[in-house]
Design a protein around this motif. Structure first.
Motif, PDB file in Angstrom:
ATOM      1  N   ASN A 283      46.961  27.364  59.319  1.00  0.00           N
ATOM      2  CA  ASN A 283      46.796  25.987  59.445  1.00  0.00           C
ATOM      3  C   ASN A 283      47.876  25.167  60.106  1.00  0.00           C
ATOM      4  O   ASN A 283      48.284  23.815  60.357  1.00  0.00           O
ATOM      5  CB  ASN A 283      46.725  25.058  57.654  1.00  0.00           C
TER       6      ASN A 283
ATOM      7  N   ASN B  59      47.860  22.202  72.520  1.00  0.00           N
ATOM      8  CA  ASN B  59      48.342  20.908  72.422  1.00  0.00           C
ATOM      9  C   ASN B  59      49.133  20.971  71.119  1.00  0.00           C
ATOM     10  O   ASN B  59      49.689  21.505  70.360  1.00  0.00           O
ATOM     11  CB  ASN B  59      46.933  20.664  71.058  1.00  0.00           C
ATOM     12  N   LYS B  60      50.377  19.249  70.701  1.00  0.00           N
ATOM     13  CA  LYS B  60      51.461  19.294  70.191  1.00  0.00           C
ATOM     14  C   LYS B  60      51.455  18.760  69.853  1.00  0.00           C
ATOM     15  O   LYS B  60      52.276  17.814  69.349  1.00  0.00           O
ATOM     16  CB  LYS B  60      52.360  19.423  71.646  1.00  0.00           C
ATOM     17  N   ASN B  61      50.661  17.967  68.999  1.00  0.00           N
ATOM     18  CA  ASN B  61      49.419  16.713  68.574  1.00  0.00           C
ATOM     19  C   ASN B  61      49.040  16.993  67.032  1.00  0.00           C
ATOM     20  O   ASN B  61      49.082  18.492  67.216  1.00  0.00           O
ATOM     21  CB  ASN B  61      49.230  15.861  68.635  1.00  0.00           C
ATOM     22  N   ARG B  62      50.248  16.565  66.122  1.00  0.00           N
ATOM     23  CA  ARG B  62      49.708  17.041  64.623  1.00  0.00           C
ATOM     24  C   ARG B  62      47.953  16.892  64.260  1.00  0.00           C
ATOM     25  O   ARG B  62      47.380  17.214  63.975  1.00  0.00           O
ATOM     26  CB  ARG B  62      50.403  17.069  62.990  1.00  0.00           C
ATOM     27  N   LYS B  63      48.406  15.667  64.944  1.00  0.00           N
ATOM     28  CA  LYS B  63      46.533  14.667  64.378  1.00  0.00           C
ATOM     29  C   LYS B  63      45.588  15.205  65.923  1.00  0.00           C
ATOM     30  O   LYS B  63      46.312  14.470  66.438  1.00  0.00           O
ATOM     31  CB  LYS B  63      46.750  13.906  64.179  1.00  0.00           C
ATOM     32  N   ASP B  64      44.862  15.656  66.230  1.00  0.00           N
ATOM     33  CA  ASP B  64      43.860  15.690  67.405  1.00  0.00           C
ATOM     34  C   ASP B  64      42.346  15.824  67.057  1.00  0.00           C
ATOM     35  O   ASP B  64      42.207  16.759  67.045  1.00  0.00           O
ATOM     36  CB  ASP B  64      44.341  16.796  68.211  1.00  0.00           C
ATOM     37  N   ASN B  65      41.706  14.774  66.728  1.00  0.00           N
ATOM     38  CA  ASN B  65      40.115  14.787  66.047  1.00  0.00           C
ATOM     39  C   ASN B  65      39.546  13.429  66.989  1.00  0.00           C
ATOM     40  O   ASN B  65      38.688  12.788  66.840  1.00  0.00           O
ATOM     41  CB  ASN B  65      40.501  13.731  65.614  1.00  0.00           C
TER      42      ASN B  65
ATOM     43  N   ASN C 277      60.842  16.853  67.075  1.00  0.00           N
ATOM     44  CA  ASN C 277      60.023  16.033  66.841  1.00  0.00           C
ATOM     45  C   ASN C 277      58.743  15.760  65.279  1.00  0.00           C
ATOM     46  O   ASN C 277      58.334  15.610  64.861  1.00  0.00           O
ATOM     47  CB  ASN C 277      59.492  14.667  67.775  1.00  0.00           C
ATOM     48  N   SER C 278      57.974  17.259  66.480  1.00  0.00           N
ATOM     49  CA  SER C 278      56.806  17.415  65.620  1.00  0.00           C
ATOM     50  C   SER C 278      57.549  18.697  65.263  1.00  0.00           C
ATOM     51  O   SER C 278      55.893  19.010  64.014  1.00  0.00           O
ATOM     52  CB  SER C 278      55.980  17.898  67.600  1.00  0.00           C
TER      53      SER C 278
END
Lengths: 449, 449
Positions: free
Chosen positions: B159, B178-184, B100-101
């Motif tokens: 990147n 971290n397995k998230n594309r976005k982590d702000n 998925n990711s």
């Protein structure tokens, strides 16, 4: 304000760059949720101005809030008490665009849309896009590592920042400018300032790698029977490099918003129990027919825009959700990253059987970034529920290995959840770095850390 | 080695993870240019092993060199004196690939090629590619922010690093996975360890965003009349998202290498005064004909591969240059970033009229990254010229706003030029960060900083 301080700033930046009246726009965020009491706004026009201001504030332990377009959602760019606001909007020179490297060089106070206007004649554009494009500033975008609509295809803002000039709290101007795509000379110091929400220094200039304006674009709007189908479509298109955006919406909000539009413009009748996806593809030589056929594996209910106006209308159905929720009452907004196949599960955990106040989830499913909006009838009710919801929601997000902020940032809003998100050891490191750069804690106090 | 130290390590990692004999492969780099005198190699098998080793070394002020595949070019991964080598090659577990990711999770000691083999069944691949793919390790790639052949299209390694686990010199295991594309969520701590050449901590695990294997590829080999034409072609194709590689070669080296191949396999006769470009395009539904027509604006002399074997042969002409230069004598290798249109000018400044020892320039012109190789008849002659050339070359690079290392890194080789590259203020910041993480200077001493 002490007249001695006022005189010092007059000497540094001149009277025309000091504002002490009508500070409402600097003290409030655009949602009117966060309100500070600053008595003084400075509008430096050069890096040397910023340097002198910070040096003086650091020596005199005066706290400052760097402010760009003030378009954030977490109260990161407004003062909390009487901090001095340093508004960057007058540092708005665009220096050049280098066609060989595709890198633009600019001051940090330029409005995002103005950068795009400048790039238009070269057939290039900025690599990120936000709803706030008409008022947000480059430096604020970089300081918050802003997300947006095109992350699926183009990746994060961070990836496009080739160089920065940063003024440190001690007044030193760090020259980290760089017009090379490759510069492998050790620890990449500029990364520290990207996404640090103005807590380590003030970004005054930047080199940004730009992207070509796509030759063609096409918007697909799909009706699907289940959330599992949404995930299946996502898996199918994830390998397609032309996918620019992959947005998900629940039928329950699209149906509610139907009366905003004339019946014959709507792509579907919309159904409470159905799931909708907007996919935009962009690039050279789009093969629209083949993409359509691929989508038909999952549904026969597909609308494709025939012209730019239709594309805008389909996007409007997605973009008006946040605003329409706001009109229903008082809204709690969350912006979390989790594995995309867990979106539905997460919402069902918070509100079993989807009971409780009206709520929807939607957003950038292609990036694993879901927005959850919950509407309350009164502000009191909202405040009563807020902590309870956040403890539950963020706890679940953490247990899924997710992020409590996918793109909105931490600011004032989520500061108390930083330990949950990061853990003690990482937080300790972040505090050490903060102390190293800003030993007197003058930079954007009580935000982020 | 002190028997007390040996006993301590035996207790930590067991006898099977301690090597004290036949250390040649750990003490020498593959070019035989840098040679250390380590007496002890440790091969930890878990993050806890690494943690215990570093904690002990830190307490006892024992210096260490983290080592991955030892395939670098600047002496960054071999000891200088008797540092303890921590070889990461036994930490080679691949945990999972999340479809998925598109994120792979792995220990840091996995060979790059093994990651690609693992990803093959999912039709994904690692986002970077190097000649050393069969022996370099993931952790070394990340610690050096490795460059490679596909940066034009895919951007930098940095990147694609979504998460890291890092062991600090004090033994703390920092969980930045971290397995998230976005982590702000504020300052992105993991960025500090990417490209820091093992001077701040040891990377033990990583989450890497992978890319789909392209459906089609095509290699174009062009003969051009002038370097200006090379730049014109570059400007033309820079907007084409399917360009995977854009490599430049001088006729003078291709002609010299002609006798390595049978005459009828060569795409051209090759001419000392002509310029050659290899462009690879990759993606879905390549429009080869249109790309050919676009190239014909610049030259009629175009070869396009008809099959995989021909593609490999065309790439070989580019890839064999480094090796063929090595066979001519003793070679000084430089790897700098400058504006692409200045490549020819730079070489002419170093050797006016192209006189002096035999030298060529070639490389990743699409990234502004040129390799300059200079051949000397003897090692003495090389050593005599080295400093003189570097002062001149790096001075010019700096005056062009370039980088003295585009992708090879700093290591032992370019350490003395760090002040020239970075300036005093930036260097001071880098030293403070080093001191913050590694107050006893045990990590990879006398490298980078």
């Amino acid at each position: 304000m002490h007249s001695k301080i006022r005189l010092a700033f007059e000497k540094m930046v001149g009277c025309s760059n000091i504002i002490t009246q009508d500070l409402n726009n600097y003290n409030r965020d655009w949602m009117n949720k966060y309100v500070g009491q600053s008595q003084l706004v400075l509008t430096p026009q050069t890096s040397e101005h910023v340097s002198q201001i910070l040096k003086y504030c650091n020596q005199n332990q005066l706290k400052v809030v760097p402010q760009s377009g003030n378009t954030g959602l977490v109260g990161g760019s407004v003062p909390i008490n009487d901090e001095i606001v340093i508004s960057m909007r007058k540092m708005n020179k665009i220096y050049e665009f280098d066609q060989n490297s595709a890198i633009i060089t600019s001051e940090s106070g330029v409005i995002l849309q103005n950068l795009n206007d400048y790039l238009f004649e070269y057939k290039y554009q900025m690599p990120w896009d936000l709803g706030a494009r008409g008022s947000c500033l480059l430096g604020g975008n970089i300081s918050t590592n802003a997300g947006g609509l095109n992350v699926v295809k183009h990746g994060l803002l961070r990836n496009y920042i080739m160089g920065l000039e940063v003024v440190l709290p001690n007044g030193k101007i760090l020259n980290l400018m760089n017009k090379n795509r490759k510069d492998n000379t050790g620890t990449d110091l500029k990364q520290l300032f990207i996404g640090s929400e103005g807590t380590l220094g003030i970004i005054t200039k930047a080199n940004v790698l730009c992207i070509p304006i796509p030759q063609e674009k096409k918007v697909f709007f799909l009706e699907l029977q289940s959330f599992q189908d949404v995930i299946k479509v996502l898996q199918k298109v994830k390998k397609n490099e032309q996918v620019l955006a992959f947005e998900f919406m629940e039928g329950r909000i699209l149906k509610k918003n139907k009366n905003r539009h004339s019946q014959n413009t709507l792509p579907f009748q919309f159904d409470d129990n159905k799931y909708y996806v907007l996919i935009e593809i962009a690039g050279q030589q789009l093969n629209v027919d083949q993409f359509s056929i691929e989508m038909m594996e999952f549904t026969q209910e597909i609308i494709i825009n025939q012209n730019e106006k239709e594309a805008q209308f389909l996007w409007k159905l997605r973009e008006e959700i946040a605003e329409s929720m706001g009109k229903m009452g008082y809204v709690l907004k969350y912006d979390v990253s989790i594995p995309p196949d867990k979106f539905e599960w997460l919402v069902n955990q918070v509100y079993p059987q989807r009971e409780g106040p009206f709520h929807v989830y939607y957003g950038h499913v292609g990036d694993g970034n879901v927005h959850i909006n919950i509407v309350f009838e009164s502000l009191e009710h909202l405040h009563k529920e807020e902590d309870k919801i956040e403890l539950k929601l963020f706890g679940l997000v953490k247990s899924l290995g997710g992020s409590i902020s996918a793109e909105h940032g931490i600011g004032q809003h989520k500061r108390k959840y930083m330990e949950l998100q990061k853990g003690k050891d990482v937080l300790e490191c972040l505090y050490s770095i903060k102390k190293l750069f800003d030993p007197n804690s003058i930079m954007n106090p009580n935000k982020l850390l």
